[in-house]
Enzyme design. Sequence first.
Site: not given
Ligand code: NAP
Length: 235
Positions: A153, A149
Amino acid sequence: MELGLAGRRALVTGAGKGIGRSLVQALHAAGVRVVAVSRTQADLDSLVRECPGVEPLCVDLADWEATEHALGSVGPVDLLVNNAGVALLQPFLEVTKEAFDTSFDVNLRAVIQVSQMVARGLIARGAPGAIVNVSSQASQRALTNHTVYCSTKGALDMLTKVMALELGPYQIRVNAVNPTVVMTPMGQANWNDPHKAKVMLDRIPLGKFAAPCLCPTCPPCPQRWRMWWTPSFSC
Ligand code: NAP
């Protein structure tokens, strides 16, 4: 919240859950026409019920050909948020090829592919645009079990700089945002253990993780973005 974006057309990836879903709700409330790209149809169905007019597009962004097909006729897009991401945590000594390939396919390769499609459209129209890549604090900090991961990033941050360099002359701005832990489904899956969470929370001045507001009526709420900093807040 007045964003000055009314009438624009935005494409948000990973729109079904978490940060992407909240982004779609906020953009929709601001009068932006949104194409919501995600992998689970049921998530998109409920999103469209909440935000009528949002255009759902169900595709697995890890599949290059399916993505090419699904987005090939998406039409003009002014704003792109490359938000879809996966966090497959493994100790360094146990990293698998599958986790590596899936993570780089979604977190990096899809960003290049979708951005190419959107940027080519903007350049062909002679229109300005903006691209935001959702990176992470993990691009800058070593975190236990985050080999793959963190690597995706870190690469995404550099990709963002090169995209900004090459697309700037076409009046396409490219930026990254690097959130800390957000209590989305991804955040909950990886940071629910209180012992693990404490190490991270001790380094966050506010002493708490960010969280999307859970209030279903929140899109028009001017407090929306402040609520993000209050875990499980519902107004
Ligand atoms: P999340 O809750 O897991 O939601 C991710 C979304 O992306 C889900 O709707 C998922 O769909 C979709 N997705 C994943 N893989 C996909 C694929 N191959 N094709 C199409 N859609 C896909 O994640 P989040 O926490 O909102 O994270 C969003 C972004 O923020 C990510 O890039 C993550 O790395 C970044 N981020 C998150 C955090 C954190 O702590 N949450 C911190 C820093 C950065 P499905 O569920 O149907 O797979």
